[in-house]
Write a protein that holds these residues in place. Structure first.
Motif, PDB file in Angstrom:
ATOM      1  N   ILE A 254       0.837  -1.197   0.000  1.00 51.24           N
ATOM      2  CA  ILE A 254       0.000   0.000   0.000  1.00 51.24           C
ATOM      3  C   ILE A 254       0.873   1.250   0.000  1.00 51.24           C
ATOM      4  N   SER A 255       0.575   2.143  -0.919  1.00 48.31           N
ATOM      5  CA  SER A 255       1.268   3.431  -0.984  1.00 48.31           C
ATOM      6  C   SER A 255       0.387   4.497  -0.347  1.00 48.31           C
ATOM      7  N   ASP A 287      -2.959  22.196   6.114  1.00 49.76           N
ATOM      8  CA  ASP A 287      -4.086  21.263   6.053  1.00 49.76           C
ATOM      9  C   ASP A 287      -3.881  20.298   4.892  1.00 49.76           C
ATOM     10  N   TYR A 288      -3.993  19.028   5.188  1.00 51.38           N
ATOM     11  CA  TYR A 288      -3.697  18.012   4.182  1.00 51.38           C
ATOM     12  C   TYR A 288      -4.800  16.969   4.086  1.00 51.38           C
ATOM     13  N   GLU A 289      -4.822  16.310   2.943  1.00 51.13           N
ATOM     14  CA  GLU A 289      -5.655  15.127   2.761  1.00 51.13           C
ATOM     15  C   GLU A 289      -4.731  13.937   2.540  1.00 51.13           C
ATOM     16  N   VAL A 290      -5.082  12.818   3.164  1.00 58.11           N
ATOM     17  CA  VAL A 290      -4.228  11.632   3.087  1.00 58.11           C
ATOM     18  C   VAL A 290      -4.963  10.534   2.317  1.00 58.11           C
ATOM     19  N   TYR A 291      -4.263   9.940   1.372  1.00 54.81           N
ATOM     20  CA  TYR A 291      -4.832   8.882   0.541  1.00 54.81           C
ATOM     21  C   TYR A 291      -3.954   7.640   0.597  1.00 54.81           C
ATOM     22  N   ALA A 292      -4.571   6.507   0.326  1.00 55.60           N
ATOM     23  CA  ALA A 292      -3.809   5.261   0.226  1.00 55.60           C
ATOM     24  C   ALA A 292      -4.253   4.522  -1.021  1.00 55.60           C
ATOM     25  N   ASN A 293      -3.321   3.819  -1.601  1.00 58.69           N
ATOM     26  CA  ASN A 293      -3.625   3.028  -2.791  1.00 58.69           C
ATOM     27  C   ASN A 293      -2.964   1.666  -2.669  1.00 58.69           C
ATOM     28  N   GLY A 298      -2.544  -7.412 -11.382  1.00 61.41           N
ATOM     29  CA  GLY A 298      -3.654  -8.088 -12.030  1.00 61.41           C
ATOM     30  C   GLY A 298      -5.020  -7.601 -11.595  1.00 61.41           C
ATOM     31  N   LYS A 299      -5.047  -6.690 -10.618  1.00 57.99           N
ATOM     32  CA  LYS A 299      -6.340  -6.168 -10.179  1.00 57.99           C
ATOM     33  C   LYS A 299      -6.355  -4.656 -10.354  1.00 57.99           C
ATOM     34  N   ALA A 300      -7.549  -4.101 -10.428  1.00 53.00           N
ATOM     35  CA  ALA A 300      -7.655  -2.650 -10.500  1.00 53.00           C
ATOM     36  C   ALA A 300      -7.111  -2.072  -9.199  1.00 53.00           C
ATOM     37  N   SER A 301      -6.332  -0.990  -9.296  1.00 52.13           N
ATOM     38  CA  SER A 301      -5.779  -0.439  -8.063  1.00 52.13           C
ATOM     39  C   SER A 301      -6.908   0.189  -7.258  1.00 52.13           C
TER      40      SER A 301
END
Ligand code: ZN
Length: 327
Positions: A254-255, A287-293, A298-301
């Protein structure tokens, strides 16, 4: 959920089996998965003990036939050092050297951090099997405390470089800026457009154009996380740490990245450590927003918004979030 806590250091999983040399390879076709994984496992932990680093620039740059005639070689070298020096508390100094060859592999180098493009047998061997793909390689020597003791940068003596955007060549300054990042202990970034983005392409490939002299906000926060900001920079540096919870025992690739809330600009990134924590440092207050991917082959991210975080000057904020089930 978000609160301020005193700065603390995060224990990242340290899985490297041995200490010694770490090689960062550049590829126009994609990066070397094994080496990259090893440096990711180490996290952004390797650094020079103090930020004062002397780089010996080989005479081979003066006579190299791999650099287009008339190129501004010394300017490219100086600007690539200045790019990092101007945003962090590192003091990179170049001195000229008659040395040509990279230190042999092993646990200790020769104590000289060399920048070279000479086509000596040692340097050619350094690119064994990959001479048609790579623009440059950097080998970092470090001790058991994770302190870098030497770093050698070799520009591929079979590749062509220029400083004027010549089609089919590598941009000398962009190449050097990226390798200097490795010399400082930085690993690859997944943020496209950053200097430390993994893939270095020849000019013209996929319409790529070198961006001169510019580090991305992600590059800046990463180097500041290691060395701090220059003395005259007062607003730096804040830290966002966090933890993801999810079921199951398996590690997930996970990034995490942080965007400025107002502009949406990516200003920092990290990989989730095996203990499911992350740390993104070197940030301005704000102020920040944090996301993870999640990257699953082989799968959609799978991208997930983790939440908003406000971080005060030189303080640390924590975000804890549940990450979605694996799809
Ligand atoms: Zn690289």
């Amino acid at each position: 959920m978000n609160r301020f806590v005193p700065a603390f250091s995060l224990i990242l999983a340290l899985t490297a089996a041995a200490f010694g040399g770490l090689v960062a390879s550049e590829s126009s076709e994609g990066n070397s998965a094994k080496q990259e994984q090893r440096s990711k496992d180490l996290g952004q932990r390797l650094r020079w003990k103090d930020g004062s680093i002397r780089i010996a620039v080989s005479d081979s740059f003066e006579s190299s036939t791999n650099i287009k005639f008339g190129s501004d070689v010394s300017g490219a070298i100086e600007r690539s050092l200045a790019a990092w020096r101007s945003v962090s508390a590192v003091d990179l100094v170049s001195v000229s050297s008659e040395r040509d060859s990279v230190s042999p592999s092993g646990n200790a180098g020769d104590g000289v951090s060399l920048l070279t493009i000479a086509g000596t047998s040692e340097n050619v061997l350094f690119f064994a099997g990959a001479a048609d793909l790579l623009s440059a390689k950097t080998r970092v020597f470090y001790n058991r405390r994770g302190q870098i003791t030497e770093a050698d940068i070799v520009l591929n003596p079979f590749a062509q470089f220029s400083t004027d955007g010549t089609y089919g060549t590598f941009d000398l300054e962009a190449t050097l800026r990226h390798e200097i990042g490795h010399l400082l202990g930085l690993t690859h970034s997944e943020v496209a457009g950053s200097t430390m983005y993994a893939s270095v392409t020849r000019i013209g490939a996929l319409g790529s154009r070198p961006v001169r002299g510019l580090l991305s906000a992600d590059d800046v926060s990463t180097v500041r996380a290691l060395y701090g900001s220059p003395e005259d920079e007062e607003r730096c540096c804040s830290v966002i740490t966090g933890r993801l919870t999810f079921s199951g025992k398996a590690h997930r690739d996970i990034s995490i990245w942080v965007q400025e809330k107002v502009s949406g600009r990516v200003v920092g990134s990290a990989k989730l450590a095996r203990n499911r924590s992350f740390k993104i440092a070197g940030l301005y207050s704000g102020d920040y927003e944090v996301y993870a991917n999640e990257n699953s082959p082989g799968k959609a991210s799978q991208t997930q918004f983790l939440g908003e975080v406000t971080v005060a000057e030189r303080k640390s904020s924590v975000i804890v979030s549940r990450f979605a089930k694996r799809r």
